[in-house]
Design a protein around this motif. Structure first.
Motif, short mmCIF file in Angstrom:
data_model
loop_
_atom_site.label_atom_id
_atom_site.label_comp_id
_atom_site.label_asym_id
_atom_site.label_seq_id
_atom_site.Cartn_x
_atom_site.Cartn_y
_atom_site.Cartn_z
N LEU A 123 -11.66 19.22 -35.84
CA LEU A 123 -11.15 19.88 -34.64
C LEU A 123 -10.42 21.18 -34.95
CD1 LEU A 123 -9.94 16.86 -32.47
CD2 LEU A 123 -12.21 17.92 -32.62
N LYS A 124 -10.24 21.46 -36.25
CA LYS A 124 -9.66 22.73 -36.71
C LYS A 124 -8.24 22.97 -36.21
CE LYS A 124 -13.71 23.48 -38.52
NZ LYS A 124 -13.91 23.19 -39.96
N LEU A 125 -7.46 21.91 -36.09
CA LEU A 125 -6.07 22.08 -35.70
C LEU A 125 -5.25 22.57 -36.89
CD1 LEU A 125 -5.30 18.96 -33.47
CD2 LEU A 125 -6.34 21.14 -32.83
N ASP A 126 -4.32 23.46 -36.64
CA ASP A 126 -3.47 23.94 -37.72
C ASP A 126 -2.37 22.91 -38.01
OD1 ASP A 126 -1.39 24.31 -35.82
OD2 ASP A 126 -2.06 26.36 -35.44
N GLU A 127 -1.63 23.13 -39.08
CA GLU A 127 -0.63 22.16 -39.51
C GLU A 127 0.44 21.93 -38.45
OE1 GLU A 127 -0.31 20.14 -42.12
OE2 GLU A 127 -2.29 20.74 -42.82
N THR A 128 0.85 23.01 -37.77
CA THR A 128 1.89 22.87 -36.75
C THR A 128 1.43 22.00 -35.60
OG1 THR A 128 2.81 25.04 -37.30
CG2 THR A 128 3.36 24.14 -35.13
N THR A 129 0.21 22.22 -35.15
CA THR A 129 -0.33 21.43 -34.04
C THR A 129 -0.55 19.99 -34.46
OG1 THR A 129 -1.44 23.42 -33.25
CG2 THR A 129 -2.14 21.32 -32.30
N LYS A 130 -1.02 19.78 -35.66
CA LYS A 130 -1.23 18.43 -36.18
C LYS A 130 0.09 17.68 -36.25
CE LYS A 130 -2.19 17.70 -40.54
NZ LYS A 130 -2.89 17.65 -41.85
N ALA A 131 1.14 18.34 -36.72
CA ALA A 131 2.45 17.70 -36.81
C ALA A 131 3.00 17.39 -35.42
CB ALA A 131 3.42 18.59 -37.57
N ARG A 135 4.20 13.69 -34.19
CA ARG A 135 5.53 13.39 -33.67
C ARG A 135 5.47 12.87 -32.24
NH1 ARG A 135 6.95 17.95 -37.06
NH2 ARG A 135 6.53 19.41 -35.36
N HIS A 136 4.51 13.37 -31.46
CA HIS A 136 4.37 12.90 -30.08
C HIS A 136 4.11 11.41 -30.03
CE1 HIS A 136 3.12 12.63 -25.88
NE2 HIS A 136 2.03 12.00 -26.30
N TRP A 137 3.15 10.93 -30.81
CA TRP A 137 2.77 9.53 -30.74
C TRP A 137 3.81 8.62 -31.39
CZ3 TRP A 137 -0.11 8.62 -26.98
CH2 TRP A 137 -1.13 9.50 -26.61
N ILE A 138 4.52 9.14 -32.38
CA ILE A 138 5.65 8.38 -32.93
C ILE A 138 6.71 8.19 -31.85
CG2 ILE A 138 7.65 8.54 -34.47
CD1 ILE A 138 5.30 7.67 -35.99
N THR A 139 7.03 9.25 -31.15
CA THR A 139 8.08 9.20 -30.14
C THR A 139 7.70 8.26 -28.99
OG1 THR A 139 8.79 11.44 -30.69
CG2 THR A 139 9.50 10.58 -28.57
N VAL A 140 6.46 8.35 -28.55
CA VAL A 140 6.00 7.45 -27.49
C VAL A 140 6.10 6.00 -27.94
CG1 VAL A 140 3.95 6.70 -26.19
CG2 VAL A 140 4.48 9.14 -26.38
N GLY A 141 5.61 5.72 -29.14
CA GLY A 141 5.62 4.35 -29.64
C GLY A 141 7.00 3.82 -29.92
N PHE A 142 7.84 4.64 -30.55
CA PHE A 142 9.19 4.18 -30.88
C PHE A 142 10.06 4.02 -29.64
CE2 PHE A 142 9.94 5.22 -35.67
CZ PHE A 142 9.13 4.15 -36.01
N ARG A 179 9.83 10.14 -40.91
CA ARG A 179 10.72 11.08 -41.60
C ARG A 179 9.92 12.11 -42.39
NH1 ARG A 179 15.76 9.46 -40.80
NH2 ARG A 179 16.26 7.25 -40.52
N ARG A 180 8.79 11.72 -42.94
CA ARG A 180 7.94 12.69 -43.64
C ARG A 180 7.52 13.81 -42.71
NH1 ARG A 180 2.76 10.65 -45.18
NH2 ARG A 180 2.41 12.77 -45.93
N PHE A 181 7.26 13.48 -41.46
CA PHE A 181 6.82 14.48 -40.50
C PHE A 181 7.98 15.02 -39.64
CE2 PHE A 181 2.77 12.94 -41.76
CZ PHE A 181 1.86 13.95 -41.47
N GLU A 182 9.20 14.76 -40.10
CA GLU A 182 10.42 15.31 -39.49
C GLU A 182 10.49 14.99 -37.99
OE1 GLU A 182 10.34 19.44 -40.54
OE2 GLU A 182 10.89 19.04 -42.62
N THR A 183 10.19 13.73 -37.66
CA THR A 183 10.29 13.28 -36.28
C THR A 183 11.74 12.94 -35.96
OG1 THR A 183 8.11 12.27 -36.54
CG2 THR A 183 9.40 11.62 -34.60
#
Length: 216
Positions: A123-131, A135-142, A179-183
């Protein structure tokens, strides 16, 4: 001796390492590097052990078992004399399984390595968009997990009562990935409190990614 095919950074492998340590079971660590050589999980040799080309795989007396939740329940069922990962009562077991699955089946699949690789390479997403995705799905789940923990009287020092178990085995690796992805985790005080309790125990400390033989 049990063999665990594992990758140091795999959260699913991390869960099983914690479970093995909690039950006091020695095991041979067999590294499967998910990035080297195009991904060692894709080799014909490993496909014969685990056709899904995923880690972890536990081998017990020549029998290979995949999927971390199945492995951990297998350990409980085959070694009932050792510290249990699931409560004795049916409602307690259902609650712990629900917490574990909220992480292993809802959060983790959206953020595991092959999904992130697809976002980047296909999908050619850059690192910022991938991160941001991560973080979005971590936040929703947590957010859901925090509510399940904070609003339930069965939550104790750990996810269920005052003894670590299956849900804690799933929670700690997911926090480490977060924490690795600075969530940001400030909104999850119960999760962070349980993390502190878990990381005071050798079973969790020894399972940490940085301490595994294939850590790079």
């Amino acid at each position: 001796m049990l063999q665990l095919y594992s990758y140091f950074r795999s959260s699913a492998s991390y869960r099983v390492r914690i479970a093995l340590n909690l039950k006091g079971l020695p095991f041979e660590y067999v590294p499967v590097h998910l990035l080297k050589d195009g991904g060692q999980q894709h080799t014909a040799e490993y496909q014969r052990i685990n056709p899904a080309e995923l880690v972890p795989t536990l081998v017990d007396d020549g029998q290979a078992i995949g999927q971390s939740l199945a492995i951990m329940e297998y350990l409980d069922e085959t070694r009932p004399e050792l510290p249990a990962l699931l409560p004795r009562d049916a409602l307690g077991r259902a609650r712990v399984r629900a917490l574990a699955q909220a992480i292993a089946c809802e959060i983790h699949p959206l953020n595991n390595l092959r999904v992130l690789q697809y976002l980047e390479k296909d999908l050619k997403l850059d690192e910022t968009t991938k991160a941001t995705w991560y973080r979005h799905w971590i936040t929703v789940g947590f957010t859901a997990v925090e509510a399940l923990l904070a609003n339930n009287p069965h939550t104790g020092a750990f996810c269920h009562g005052d003894t670590p178990g299956l849900a804690d085995c799933c929670l700690i690796p997911q926090i480490a990935n977060s924490r690795r992805f600075e969530t940001p985790l400030d909104a999850f005080p119960t999760i962070r409190r349980i993390e502190t309790a878990c990381l005071a125990l050798d079973a969790f400390v020894k399972a940490a990614p940085a301490l595994q033989p294939d850590a790079v």
